[in-house]
Design an enzyme around this catalytic site. Structure first.
Site, short mmCIF file in Angstrom:
data_model
loop_
_atom_site.label_atom_id
_atom_site.label_comp_id
_atom_site.label_asym_id
_atom_site.label_seq_id
_atom_site.Cartn_x
_atom_site.Cartn_y
_atom_site.Cartn_z
N ASP A 191 5.51 88.99 48.23
CA ASP A 191 5.82 87.57 48.09
C ASP A 191 7.29 87.35 47.70
O ASP A 191 7.90 86.37 48.13
CB ASP A 191 4.92 86.94 47.03
CG ASP A 191 3.53 86.62 47.59
OD1 ASP A 191 3.34 86.78 48.81
OD2 ASP A 191 2.65 86.24 46.80
N GLU A 228 8.47 77.26 42.39
CA GLU A 228 8.62 76.42 41.22
C GLU A 228 10.06 76.41 40.72
O GLU A 228 10.83 77.33 41.00
CB GLU A 228 7.70 76.86 40.07
CG GLU A 228 8.14 78.10 39.32
CD GLU A 228 7.76 79.39 39.99
OE1 GLU A 228 8.59 80.33 39.98
OE2 GLU A 228 6.64 79.50 40.51
N ASP A 235 8.60 76.81 24.77
CA ASP A 235 9.36 77.92 25.35
C ASP A 235 10.03 77.48 26.65
O ASP A 235 11.01 78.08 27.09
CB ASP A 235 8.45 79.11 25.63
CG ASP A 235 8.15 79.93 24.39
OD1 ASP A 235 8.73 79.66 23.33
OD2 ASP A 235 7.30 80.84 24.49
N ASN A 285 2.91 78.98 37.56
CA ASN A 285 2.23 77.78 37.06
C ASN A 285 0.81 78.09 36.61
O ASN A 285 0.36 77.64 35.55
CB ASN A 285 2.22 76.72 38.17
CG ASN A 285 1.37 75.52 37.82
OD1 ASN A 285 1.73 74.71 36.99
ND2 ASN A 285 0.23 75.40 38.49
#
Length: 254
Positions: A43, A114, A143, A157
């Site tokens: 990926d 993301e 964080d 996510n």
């Protein structure tokens, strides 16, 4: 099939060997002249391929030769031309990140998975979050925080306990990372055309970095995120390996 195919491989011996084998059978072709790109790797390499060659507007068919292959098909060199003919297209629209640094520079980048903001030191980040210009969280102590696309909702996510978003929904996920205050805030689902603005409070004392997929910008003071209105990429999947079905199935994994 007479399509011109460009084979791209991650820098591993296994992927390079597969590229050489496929080019010997089908023939080499530069990406700029190809009708389809075949990415050999995981990926991470698929995301690199989309960032490097997405502007060509050429569909990408991935074959897994890496540790993670959610965006890839299974690696089988036999019958590749027939698989490409039968592959189903999935159109992805990335996020656009615009980050302003302490030094005053404005840096843009795309994210197919993301955009994440993370604290750079041991101290928690203090962030102010706006949606379409309206302040929704005056101060989030955490964080970090991320904004994920449907295609990326099963990645970082999901590890942060964010929701899995079905492909085709006009929704993005806003997910906190280890939120301390408000402690019970678990994030939000937003329309894909929403613009998320994140302001870093006390940036000198509590520095924050912003990352769009793998492109990191350090010492940011403000980040604006929205779905791209102009850029799309097309991924190709085997009928039995449909991305939408796999995202759906992830919601029922134990």
């Amino acid at each position: 099939m007479t399509a011109r195919i460009a084979f791209l491989a991650s820098p591993t011996p296994e992927a390079e060997a597969a590229r050489r084998r496929l080019e010997a059978e089908v023939g080499p072709c530069p990406p700029a002249e190809a009708d389809v790109l075949v990415a050999l790797g995981g990926d991470g390499f698929m995301l690199q391929t989309l960032h490097r060659h997405g502007q060509l507007g050429v569909p990408v068919y991935g074959m897994k030769l890496g540790s993670v292959g959610f965006l890839m098909n299974q690696y089988r060199p036999e019958g590749l031309l027939e698989r490409l003919e039968q592959a189903r297209p999935t159109v992805l629209r990335p996020l656009e990140m615009e980050a302003v640094t302490e030094g005053g520079a404005t840096i843009g980048s795309l994210a197919y998975n993301e955009v994440s903001l993370l604290r750079q030191t041991r101290q928690a980040a203090h962030l102010r979050i706006r949606v379409n210009g309206q302040c929704k969280l005056p101060e989030l102590v955490c964080d970090g925080v991320l904004v994920a696309t449907p295609a990326g909702s099963t990645a970082y996510n999901y590890s942060a306990h964010g929701p899995i978003l079905p492909l085709g929904t006009d929704v993005i996920a806003l997910t906190p990372l280890a939120a301390f205050r408000p402690r019970r805030w678990r994030g939000a689902l937003l329309r894909s055309d929403a613009e998320v603005g994140i302001e870093v409070l006390e940036p000198h004392k509590r520095p924050v970095s912003a990352t769009a997929d793998s492109h990191e910008v350090r010492d940011v003071v403000e980040v604006r995120i929205r779905e791209s209105r102009h850029r799309t990429v097309t991924l190709l999947f085997d009928p039995e390996h449909d991305l939408a079905d796999r995202i759906l199935n992830e919601q029922f994994e134990s």
